[in-house]
Design a protein around this motif. Structure first.
Motif, PDB file in Angstrom:
ATOM      1  N   LEU A 167       0.838  -1.203   0.000  1.00 16.17           N
ATOM      2  CA  LEU A 167       0.000   0.000   0.000  1.00 16.17           C
ATOM      3  C   LEU A 167       0.872   1.252   0.000  1.00 16.17           C
ATOM      4  O   LEU A 167       1.530   1.546   1.002  1.00 16.17           O
ATOM      5  CB  LEU A 167      -0.891   0.006   1.251  1.00 16.17           C
ATOM      6  N   PRO A 168       0.886   2.016  -1.103  1.00 14.04           N
ATOM      7  CA  PRO A 168       1.724   3.228  -1.163  1.00 14.04           C
ATOM      8  C   PRO A 168       1.407   4.207  -0.031  1.00 14.04           C
ATOM      9  O   PRO A 168       2.317   4.826   0.523  1.00 14.04           O
ATOM     10  CB  PRO A 168       1.370   3.841  -2.525  1.00 14.04           C
ATOM     11  N   THR A 169       0.118   4.324   0.327  1.00  8.79           N
ATOM     12  CA  THR A 169      -0.246   5.261   1.399  1.00  8.79           C
ATOM     13  C   THR A 169       0.361   4.828   2.728  1.00  8.79           C
ATOM     14  O   THR A 169       0.842   5.655   3.507  1.00  8.79           O
ATOM     15  CB  THR A 169      -1.777   5.344   1.557  1.00  8.79           C
ATOM     16  N   PHE A 170       0.366   3.523   2.988  1.00  9.72           N
ATOM     17  CA  PHE A 170       0.929   3.042   4.253  1.00  9.72           C
ATOM     18  C   PHE A 170       2.452   3.172   4.243  1.00  9.72           C
ATOM     19  O   PHE A 170       3.060   3.524   5.259  1.00  9.72           O
ATOM     20  CB  PHE A 170       0.506   1.595   4.531  1.00  9.72           C
ATOM     21  N   CYS A 171       3.075   2.913   3.088  1.00  9.21           N
ATOM     22  CA  CYS A 171       4.534   3.076   2.988  1.00  9.21           C
ATOM     23  C   CYS A 171       4.924   4.530   3.262  1.00  9.21           C
ATOM     24  O   CYS A 171       5.895   4.795   3.981  1.00  9.21           O
ATOM     25  CB  CYS A 171       5.026   2.646   1.602  1.00  9.21           C
TER      26      CYS A 171
END
Ligand SMILES: [Zn+2]
Length: 335
Positions: A167-171
């Motif tokens: 997940l890019p948002t979580f990264c």
């Protein structure tokens, strides 16, 4: 079916971390699911949320493993796996070789605070990890030896960490969280099962780390299982697959940090985290497929990962070798 659904990124304890994603197709093969119970007409909001949260998380996790270089093409039991979203009262979740089961539970001190294990993406991805390992190597899933069972538990926790890295948002969130620190540090990424761990700790203090169920950032070292005590505290390794699994998961998370240094130096981007998680998945699957089932299993799978890692970056083998030797999982090289 709605066009989009809103779900947790990694764990309900990270209360602000929710995302809206396209409604998942759980019937898609390979690695399809059947969720039980299905969503009827006008379900309560909380039931509907947990259904889509499980559906979207399991779809994302299964797609992640299905994209590996030597992927599982079906579950051990066939094309579709049954998933029981709430099988009753217990602080538990399990994969039994055929189905995934999740439960709800609370603690004596907080009877009104109910924890649903199937609401945590970490626990969903952990149990799915067991099913993926079983699909790849059912002999490892069936084995009784502590080191092999512990590898299964570790595979589940590694699945939770790697799937969150999709997940890019979580990264982005994790990179902001660890700004100024090493990737190899305690973070929302390394802390697996925070909400479930906080409940379990009240009931079984030896079964959960101080800040989550199991923290992938740890400094546990390999100990010969013959020398372990049968009971222990949360901060020590004892003769229990979950406890012992933290040695390998700790090495995995430390190696992940080393892989990031090889690939990106110190300028980490969300996309780099995703790329390295893909490499780690392929190394793990490749090593798991070829490893021999032997008594000193931790060393065997570690050696297979060192060798496998060279396919993805010639800088990786040194990282894996260094970490596994430091953790006493592999012996010192004879010079
Ligand atoms: Zn497990």
């Amino acid at each position: 079916m709605p066009a989009t659904v809103t779900v947790w990124e990694k764990d309900p304890a990270l209360a602000a971390r929710i995302i809206t994603v396209p409604a998942p197709d759980i019937a898609k093969t390979p690695l399809a699911f059947h969720l039980i119970p299905s969503l009827g007409d006008n379900p309560p909001k909380a039931v509907e949320f947990r259904y889509w949260n499980a559906a979207a998380t399991l779809r994302r996790a299964a797609d992640f493993w299905a994209a590996s270089s030597q992927p599982p093409v079906k579950w051990r039991g066939g094309q579709v796996m049954d998933v029981f979203l709430d099988r009753g009262e217990a602080l538990n979740s399990e994969y039994d070789g055929v189905t995934l089961s999740f439960y709800h539970g609370s603690t004596a001190g907080h009877p009104t605070l109910v924890v649903y294990s199937g609401e945590s993406p970490d626990l969903l991805c952990h149990e799915l990890g067991h099913a993926v390992l079983d699909a790849i190597r059912s002999d490892l899933f069936e084995a009784d030896e502590l080191e092999v069972k512990a590898f299964g538990e570790s595979f589940g926790d590694m699945s939770a960490v790697l799937c969150a890295m999709q997940l890019p948002t979580f990264c982005s969130f994790v990179l902001a969280e660890i700004l100024g620190r090493d990737f190899w540090s305690s973070s929302s990424l390394s802390r697996v099962g925070q909400q479930f761990g906080s409940a379990l700790r009240l009931v079984k203090p030896a079964d959960a780390d101080v800040d989550c169920l199991r923290n992938a950032w740890n400094n546990h070292f390999y100990i010969d299982p013959a020398q372990l005590s049968q009971v222990g505290l949360a901060d020590a390794i004892w003769a229990n697959a979950h406890s012992f699994s933290r040695i390998f998961t700790g090495a995995f998370f430390e190696a992940l940090s080393g892989m990031l240094s090889v690939r990106a130096g110190t300028s980490l981007e969300p996309e780099t985290l995703r790329q390295v998680s893909d490499d780690m998945r392929d190394i793990l699957v490749g090593a798991t497929r070829r490893v021999q089932l032997v008594p000193r299993f931790a060393a065997e799978i570690a050696a297979a990962m060192v060798e496998e890692s060279d396919k993805y970056d010639h800088g990786y083998p040194n990282v894996f070798q260094g970490v596994f030797v430091r953790r006493n999982i592999l012996p010192q090289a004879i010079s």
